[in-house]
Motif scaffolding. Structure first.
Motif, mmCIF file in Angstrom:
data_model
loop_
_atom_site.group_PDB
_atom_site.id
_atom_site.type_symbol
_atom_site.label_atom_id
_atom_site.label_comp_id
_atom_site.label_asym_id
_atom_site.label_seq_id
_atom_site.Cartn_x
_atom_site.Cartn_y
_atom_site.Cartn_z
ATOM 1 N N LEU A 59 0.822 -1.215 0.000
ATOM 2 C CA LEU A 59 0.000 0.000 0.000
ATOM 3 C C LEU A 59 0.855 1.264 0.000
ATOM 4 C CD1 LEU A 59 -2.843 1.050 -0.142
ATOM 5 C CD2 LEU A 59 -2.896 1.074 2.341
ATOM 6 N N PRO A 104 -6.638 -3.838 -4.269
ATOM 7 C CA PRO A 104 -6.287 -2.774 -3.321
ATOM 8 C C PRO A 104 -5.847 -1.483 -4.011
ATOM 9 C CG PRO A 104 -4.649 -4.532 -3.252
ATOM 10 C CD PRO A 104 -5.767 -5.009 -4.106
ATOM 11 N N TYR A 105 -5.241 -1.599 -5.197
ATOM 12 C CA TYR A 105 -4.828 -0.388 -5.915
ATOM 13 C C TYR A 105 -6.050 0.425 -6.339
ATOM 14 C CZ TYR A 105 -2.446 2.672 -9.204
ATOM 15 O OH TYR A 105 -1.965 3.775 -9.864
ATOM 16 N N TYR A 108 -7.656 1.931 -3.334
ATOM 17 C CA TYR A 108 -6.926 3.129 -2.901
ATOM 18 C C TYR A 108 -7.199 4.318 -3.822
ATOM 19 C CZ TYR A 108 -3.423 6.542 -1.866
ATOM 20 O OH TYR A 108 -2.823 7.733 -1.574
ATOM 21 N N THR A 136 -8.921 -1.202 2.070
ATOM 22 C CA THR A 136 -8.050 -1.962 1.163
ATOM 23 C C THR A 136 -7.835 -3.383 1.656
ATOM 24 O OG1 THR A 136 -6.047 -1.049 2.180
ATOM 25 C CG2 THR A 136 -6.855 0.045 0.185
ATOM 26 N N SER A 140 -9.132 -6.421 -0.618
ATOM 27 C CA SER A 140 -8.086 -7.326 -1.085
ATOM 28 C C SER A 140 -8.316 -8.754 -0.605
ATOM 29 C CB SER A 140 -6.720 -6.830 -0.617
ATOM 30 O OG SER A 140 -5.703 -7.685 -1.050
ATOM 31 N N ILE A 174 -0.617 -3.183 7.097
ATOM 32 C CA ILE A 174 -0.854 -1.856 6.518
ATOM 33 C C ILE A 174 -0.749 -0.798 7.602
ATOM 34 C CG2 ILE A 174 -2.654 -0.363 5.543
ATOM 35 C CD1 ILE A 174 -3.565 -2.861 3.910
#
Length: 195
Positions: A59, A104-105, A108, A136, A140, A174
């Motif tokens: 992240l 997760p990208y 975000y 995230t 994910s 994270i």
């Protein structure tokens, strides 16, 4: 809505971008190797640890390096997926990596827009970190475990428990790294306002 600048390739030259991708990938790989040493202490199921530090590196790479960080993480993720899921085909590894890095990208990206974060992350607050880490890690873990069920690496009755365990592990990893990033950004911001 205006595009968040960290998500375009033209923020950096190609050489800078490749360097960023390499640094992000190497950082992820180093922390992944360290995680393999700790895995016996925190392992819940294959591919699921209750504390997963590499999720934090992943992240932070997305937040700091944008699309270049994504590519560095994705390439190394493809390599490490072969360590975790040794019996799978390359096609399954590609799908796994696309879900594992892509979900997760994209999560975000949406949160950065919603929270009005800029590429310098100067507006990043500690409560943002909690929201980003929670969203995230949940997205994910659910995406990854559904994919593992689709390719028959996980039984359907394990999806919920594995997703929760993975979300907890990712959230912890994270939290450690993104809180550290937020602390550094806030210190830099305070130093800049005093000068």
């Amino acid at each position: 809505m205006k595009q968040f600048p960290a998500f375009r390739f033209n923020n950096h030259t190609w050489l800078e971008g490749v360097a960023l991708s390499s640094v992000c990938g190497l950082a992820y790989y180093a922390v992944f190797l360290l995680q393999t040493k700790l895995s016996s202490l925190v392992n819940f199921a294959q591919g699921v640890d209750l504390f997963f530090a590499p999720a934090g590196i992943k992240l932070v790479a997305f937040m700091v390096a944008g699309i270049w960080g994504f590519w560095g993480i994705a390439v190394v993720g493809l390599i490490t997926a072969q360590d975790v899921w040794q019996t799978d085909t390359m096609l399954v590894h590609l799908g796994n990596t696309a879900i594992w890095a892509g979900v997760p990208y994209v999560t975000y990206l949406g949160l950065a827009q919603l929270l009005r974060l800029d590429a310098s992350l100067m507006k990043l607050k500690y409560w943002h970190v909690l929201i980003i880490a929670l969203a995230t890690s949940l997205a994910s873990s659910l995406g990854s475990n559904l994919y593992q069920w689709l390719v028959q690496n996980r039984s359907f009755d394990m999806i919920t428990s594995a997703s929760i365990a993975m979300a907890v592990g990712d959230f912890m990893g994270i939290g450690v790294f993104v809180f550290a990033l937020a602390f550094i950004v806030r210190k830099r911001s305070h130093r800049n306002t005093r000068d």
